[in-house]
Scaffold this active site. Structure first.
Site, PDB file in Angstrom:
ATOM      1  CD  GLU A 136      -3.254  -0.456   0.418  1.00 43.84           C
ATOM      2  OE1 GLU A 136      -3.176   0.654  -0.171  1.00 43.84           O
ATOM      3  OE2 GLU A 136      -4.276  -1.173   0.399  1.00 43.84           O
ATOM      4  CG  HIS A 178      -6.282  -3.489  -5.784  1.00 48.82           C
ATOM      5  ND1 HIS A 178      -6.825  -2.923  -4.659  1.00 48.82           N
ATOM      6  CD2 HIS A 178      -6.871  -4.700  -5.902  1.00 48.82           C
ATOM      7  CE1 HIS A 178      -7.704  -3.761  -4.121  1.00 48.82           C
ATOM      8  NE2 HIS A 178      -7.754  -4.843  -4.861  1.00 48.82           N
ATOM      9  CG  ASP A 188      -5.884   0.615  -5.598  1.00 50.38           C
ATOM     10  OD1 ASP A 188      -6.956   0.049  -5.908  1.00 50.38           O
ATOM     11  OD2 ASP A 188      -5.087   0.134  -4.777  1.00 50.38           O
TER      12      ASP A 188
END
Length: 211
Positions: A136, A178, A188
């Site tokens: 992330e 993603h 994203d």
């Protein structure tokens, strides 16, 4: 992660935001370009510095990878939350999602939230979860100023180390967004993520002592 309904005010971190905006989200880095990158070996260690900030056990599956499942892919995410709020969500057992790593925007600081041997619930697809490492990145997909130089550089060091450790090819078939995971409704890292720059940085690094 799911988009947040509101985001906090944020000062501009980059003066060259327009340059980032020119990169298409899914532009592949060709093998010729990757091969031309100057490779360097980081001094000492097998990974860049990370801090262990564990996610709740309710947000991942204990496993024994790569013995139980091969690790074949790195999935790039954007948090749609602040770094601090992302870590709080990962520590909440009701959240039912977490990634292995979170990279902070301002300085590239890295938190490890799930051990690589375990299956983090990050991709929204069980098969991809079992075979991937999720990273992330703090920010919002519609604001490229969150994608700072330190964030790109430290994340690329991490991805290069992961690829070298598990012998994952450093290309766009194995380092994906993603949005590219089948069945996902996420977009994203978005159109402002500079894939060409990121893959070049990843390919410049060789962690020769990765285990």
């Amino acid at each position: 992660m799911e988009p947040a309904p509101h985001r906090p005010a944020r000062r501009r971190l980059l003066t060259g935001a327009a340059a980032l905006a020119t990169s298409a989200a899914l532009t592949p880095l060709t093998s010729a370009t990757a091969g031309a990158a100057h490779r360097r070996t980081p001094p000492g260690g097998t990974y860049p510095p990370v801090e262990w900030i564990p996610a709740s056990p309710g947000n991942f599956t204990t496993a024994n990878r790569p013995t139980r499942y091969p690790i074949e892919t790195v999935v790039v995410h954007v948090t749609q939350e602040t770094y601090a709020d992302t870590l709080k969500l990962f520590q909440d057992p009701a959240h039912k999602a977490a990634a292995h790593y979170v990279v902070r925007s301002a300085d590239g600081y890295i938190a490890r939230c799930v051990r690589e041997r375990d299956v983090a619930w990050h991709a929204g697809n069980w098969g991809y979860n079992t075979r991937s490492i999720g990273i992330e990145h703090e920010g919002w997909i519609d604001d490229p100023t969150w994608f700072t130089d330190p964030l790109y550089e430290q994340s690329a060091l991490l991805t290069a180390a992961i690829c070298d450790r598990y012998r994952i090819p450093k290309d766009r078939e194995h380092i994906i967004g993603h949005v590219e995971v089948p069945g996902t409704d996420h977009t994203d890292p978005g159109e402002f993520w500079d894939w060409a720059r990121y893959l070049q940085l990843v390919n410049e690094v060789s962690w020769q002592h990765a285990g």
